[in-house]
Design a protein around this motif. Structure first.
Motif, PDB file in Angstrom:
ATOM      1  N   ALA A  62     112.560  26.106 -10.594  1.00 29.33           N
ATOM      2  CA  ALA A  62     113.264  25.736  -9.366  1.00 29.33           C
ATOM      3  C   ALA A  62     113.708  24.284  -9.472  1.00 29.33           C
ATOM      4  CB  ALA A  62     112.351  25.913  -8.156  1.00 29.33           C
ATOM      5  N   PHE A  63     114.905  23.995  -8.962  1.00 30.87           N
ATOM      6  CA  PHE A  63     115.398  22.612  -9.051  1.00 30.87           C
ATOM      7  C   PHE A  63     116.329  22.283  -7.896  1.00 30.87           C
ATOM      8  CE2 PHE A  63     118.666  25.163 -10.925  1.00 30.87           C
ATOM      9  CZ  PHE A  63     119.860  24.471 -10.840  1.00 30.87           C
ATOM     10  N   ASP A 106     113.458  31.257 -21.982  1.00 26.18           N
ATOM     11  CA  ASP A 106     114.092  32.432 -21.365  1.00 26.18           C
ATOM     12  C   ASP A 106     113.592  32.648 -19.933  1.00 26.18           C
ATOM     13  OD1 ASP A 106     115.801  34.607 -21.234  1.00 26.18           O
ATOM     14  OD2 ASP A 106     114.313  36.008 -22.010  1.00 26.18           O
ATOM     15  N   LEU A 107     113.693  31.594 -19.129  1.00 18.98           N
ATOM     16  CA  LEU A 107     113.197  31.637 -17.757  1.00 18.98           C
ATOM     17  C   LEU A 107     114.345  31.648 -16.752  1.00 18.98           C
ATOM     18  CD1 LEU A 107     110.310  29.026 -18.031  1.00 18.98           C
ATOM     19  CD2 LEU A 107     110.069  31.494 -17.725  1.00 18.98           C
ATOM     20  N   PRO A 108     114.238  32.426 -15.680  1.00 19.18           N
ATOM     21  CA  PRO A 108     115.255  32.399 -14.627  1.00 19.18           C
ATOM     22  C   PRO A 108     115.158  31.117 -13.819  1.00 19.18           C
ATOM     23  CG  PRO A 108     113.450  33.805 -13.958  1.00 19.18           C
ATOM     24  CD  PRO A 108     113.155  33.386 -15.387  1.00 19.18           C
ATOM     25  N   CYS A 109     116.292  30.693 -13.272  1.00 19.12           N
ATOM     26  CA  CYS A 109     116.366  29.446 -12.500  1.00 19.12           C
ATOM     27  C   CYS A 109     116.899  29.723 -11.096  1.00 19.12           C
ATOM     28  CB  CYS A 109     117.309  28.450 -13.165  1.00 19.12           C
ATOM     29  SG  CYS A 109     117.022  28.177 -14.914  1.00 19.12           S
ATOM     30  N   MET A 145     111.193  27.222  -1.271  1.00 19.44           N
ATOM     31  CA  MET A 145     112.487  27.820  -0.928  1.00 19.44           C
ATOM     32  C   MET A 145     113.022  28.663  -2.074  1.00 19.44           C
ATOM     33  SD  MET A 145     114.389  24.669   1.055  1.00 19.44           S
ATOM     34  CE  MET A 145     113.483  23.696   2.245  1.00 19.44           C
ATOM     35  N   ALA A 146     112.840  28.174  -3.284  1.00 19.76           N
ATOM     36  CA  ALA A 146     113.341  28.884  -4.458  1.00 19.76           C
ATOM     37  C   ALA A 146     112.626  30.219  -4.630  1.00 19.76           C
ATOM     38  CB  ALA A 146     113.172  28.032  -5.704  1.00 19.76           C
ATOM     39  N   TYR A 147     111.338  30.265  -4.343  1.00 18.15           N
ATOM     40  CA  TYR A 147     110.585  31.515  -4.468  1.00 18.15           C
ATOM     41  C   TYR A 147     111.174  32.588  -3.555  1.00 18.15           C
ATOM     42  CZ  TYR A 147     106.857  34.900  -3.644  1.00 18.15           C
ATOM     43  OH  TYR A 147     106.142  36.057  -3.486  1.00 18.15           O
ATOM     44  N   LEU A 148     111.446  32.233  -2.302  1.00 21.56           N
ATOM     45  CA  LEU A 148     112.021  33.197  -1.361  1.00 21.56           C
ATOM     46  C   LEU A 148     113.423  33.618  -1.797  1.00 21.56           C
ATOM     47  CD1 LEU A 148     110.868  31.690   2.059  1.00 21.56           C
ATOM     48  CD2 LEU A 148     109.889  33.627   0.811  1.00 21.56           C
ATOM     49  N   ASN A 175     114.853  37.457  -2.853  1.00 25.87           N
ATOM     50  CA  ASN A 175     115.995  38.067  -2.175  1.00 25.87           C
ATOM     51  C   ASN A 175     117.215  38.243  -3.062  1.00 25.87           C
ATOM     52  OD1 ASN A 175     114.741  38.322   0.383  1.00 25.87           O
ATOM     53  ND2 ASN A 175     115.102  36.155   0.806  1.00 25.87           N
ATOM     54  N   HIS A 176     117.425  37.320  -3.995  1.00 22.22           N
ATOM     55  CA  HIS A 176     118.673  37.331  -4.755  1.00 22.22           C
ATOM     56  C   HIS A 176     118.494  37.245  -6.265  1.00 22.22           C
ATOM     57  CE1 HIS A 176     120.483  36.724  -0.827  1.00 22.22           C
ATOM     58  NE2 HIS A 176     119.791  35.613  -0.676  1.00 22.22           N
ATOM     59  N   GLY A 177     117.265  37.040  -6.730  1.00 17.86           N
ATOM     60  CA  GLY A 177     117.057  36.864  -8.155  1.00 17.86           C
ATOM     61  C   GLY A 177     117.426  35.456  -8.598  1.00 17.86           C
ATOM     62  N   GLY A 178     117.366  35.208  -9.898  1.00 11.76           N
ATOM     63  CA  GLY A 178     117.690  33.894 -10.437  1.00 11.76           C
ATOM     64  C   GLY A 178     118.874  33.971 -11.383  1.00 11.76           C
ATOM     65  N   VAL A 179     119.172  32.864 -12.025  1.00  9.98           N
ATOM     66  CA  VAL A 179     120.270  32.792 -12.990  1.00  9.98           C
ATOM     67  C   VAL A 179     119.723  32.265 -14.308  1.00  9.98           C
ATOM     68  CG1 VAL A 179     122.001  32.428 -11.187  1.00  9.98           C
ATOM     69  CG2 VAL A 179     120.930  30.440 -12.293  1.00  9.98           C
ATOM     70  N   ASN A 180     120.492  32.446 -15.380  1.00  8.87           N
ATOM     71  CA  ASN A 180     120.082  31.926 -16.680  1.00  8.87           C
ATOM     72  C   ASN A 180     120.472  30.458 -16.813  1.00  8.87           C
ATOM     73  OD1 ASN A 180     122.830  31.946 -17.132  1.00  8.87           O
ATOM     74  ND2 ASN A 180     122.795  33.772 -18.440  1.00  8.87           N
ATOM     75  N   ALA A 181     120.124  29.864 -17.940  1.00 10.65           N
ATOM     76  CA  ALA A 181     120.364  28.435 -18.142  1.00 10.65           C
ATOM     77  C   ALA A 181     121.838  28.070 -17.994  1.00 10.65           C
ATOM     78  CB  ALA A 181     119.865  28.021 -19.525  1.00 10.65           C
ATOM     79  N   GLU A 182     122.709  28.923 -18.519  1.00  8.95           N
ATOM     80  CA  GLU A 182     124.145  28.644 -18.490  1.00  8.95           C
ATOM     81  C   GLU A 182     124.695  28.550 -17.076  1.00  8.95           C
ATOM     82  OE1 GLU A 182     128.291  30.691 -20.156  1.00  8.95           O
ATOM     83  OE2 GLU A 182     126.329  31.463 -20.769  1.00  8.95           O
ATOM     84  N   ASN A 183     124.051  29.254 -16.161  1.00  5.04           N
ATOM     85  CA  ASN A 183     124.537  29.285 -14.781  1.00  5.04           C
ATOM     86  C   ASN A 183     123.671  28.480 -13.812  1.00  5.04           C
ATOM     87  OD1 ASN A 183     126.887  31.141 -14.994  1.00  5.04           O
ATOM     88  ND2 ASN A 183     125.322  32.561 -15.740  1.00  5.04           N
ATOM     89  N   ALA A 184     122.743  27.719 -14.346  1.00  6.05           N
ATOM     90  CA  ALA A 184     121.956  26.802 -13.509  1.00  6.05           C
ATOM     91  C   ALA A 184     122.752  25.510 -13.362  1.00  6.05           C
ATOM     92  CB  ALA A 184     120.596  26.535 -14.145  1.00  6.05           C
ATOM     93  N   LEU A 185     123.676  25.509 -12.426  1.00  2.00           N
ATOM     94  CA  LEU A 185     124.688  24.462 -12.351  1.00  2.00           C
ATOM     95  C   LEU A 185     124.435  23.471 -11.218  1.00  2.00           C
ATOM     96  CD1 LEU A 185     127.829  26.725 -12.916  1.00  2.00           C
ATOM     97  CD2 LEU A 185     126.598  25.352 -14.607  1.00  2.00           C
TER      98      LEU A 185
END
Length: 219
Positions: A61-62, A87-90, A184-187, A191-201
């Motif tokens: 989370a960031f 390989d972690l979701p963000c 906040m990121a956990y919730l 609800n929506h899942g995470g994104v990969n590194a390329e899309n952690a913008l």
């Protein structure tokens, strides 16, 4: 679900470990100097203190901004690197939403309009409006840049940009930390899942965020 949360946007270096929404541990150092050199050792210290390895982390989370350009850049770069390597979701959390959400979590509010305002320098503030109904926060409109002395109508003005605008609302200052970002990121992830590194913008809002101090008219 274990999450590692980071914030270098609110003029601090803050890292936190969470299990779902329970904070396992947190380290926060005030100030925005030396964040590049301190954030990785802080992550390492936090993980070692609680005997947790990055292999056990499920979510990164960031604080994705808007805010200080250098802070957003550091925050995002570290998360992207960790995400790619392990390989972690963000999940990125808006700094403006973090202000409003942290305020609501710490106050008993049934009904109110909140404006989050962060000083953007160059005679502007980053701003976003939210409606609160029985502790549920709903964003109104888009995040935007407003000129100093803009008139804002809201019950509460949250953040260090409030002093630069015109309002009859109550000015409040607070400093969300990495643990607030993580909750906040956990919730959001549920609800929506995470994104990969390329899309952690990152989100800067200002297109000239990369200008030098001289180009910004500063000495």
């Amino acid at each position: 679900m274990k999450a590692l949360a980071l914030d270098t946007v609110f003029e601090q270096c803050s890292v936190a470990l969470l299990d779902n929404q329970t904070v396992i541990g947190e380290i926060t150092i005030a100030g925005n100097r030396g964040q590049t050199e301190t954030i990785l050792p802080m992550i390492d210290e936090l993980l070692k203190t609680h005997n947790i390895s990055l292999k056990e982390i499920n979510l990164l989370a960031f604080n994705r901004g808007p805010g200080a350009f250098s802070g957003i850049r550091i925050n995002t770069a570290v998360v992207q690197a960790l995400s790619f390597a392990h390989d972690l979701p963000c999940v990125g959390i808006s700094s403006l939403r973090a202000l409003a959400g942290t305020f609501v979590q710490n106050h008993d509010i049934e009904h109110a309009t909140i404006a989050s305002c962060i000083d953007a320098r160059q005679n502007e503030v980053y701003a976003c409006f939210y409606q609160v109904e029985k502790d549920v926060l709903t964003q109104i409109g888009d995040e935007t840049l407003l000129a100093y002395d803009s008139e804002i109508k809201a019950d509460f003005i949250i953040g260090n940009g409030g002093q630069f605008i015109k309002t009859n609302g109550e000015l409040m200052t607070l400093n969300p930390t990495a643990s607030d970002i993580g909750k906040m990121a956990y919730l959001d992830y549920l609800n929506h899942g995470g994104v990969n590194a390329e899309n952690a913008l990152p989100v800067y809002l200002r297109h000239n965020a990369w200008k030098t101090l001289a180009e910004q008219g500063k000495k």
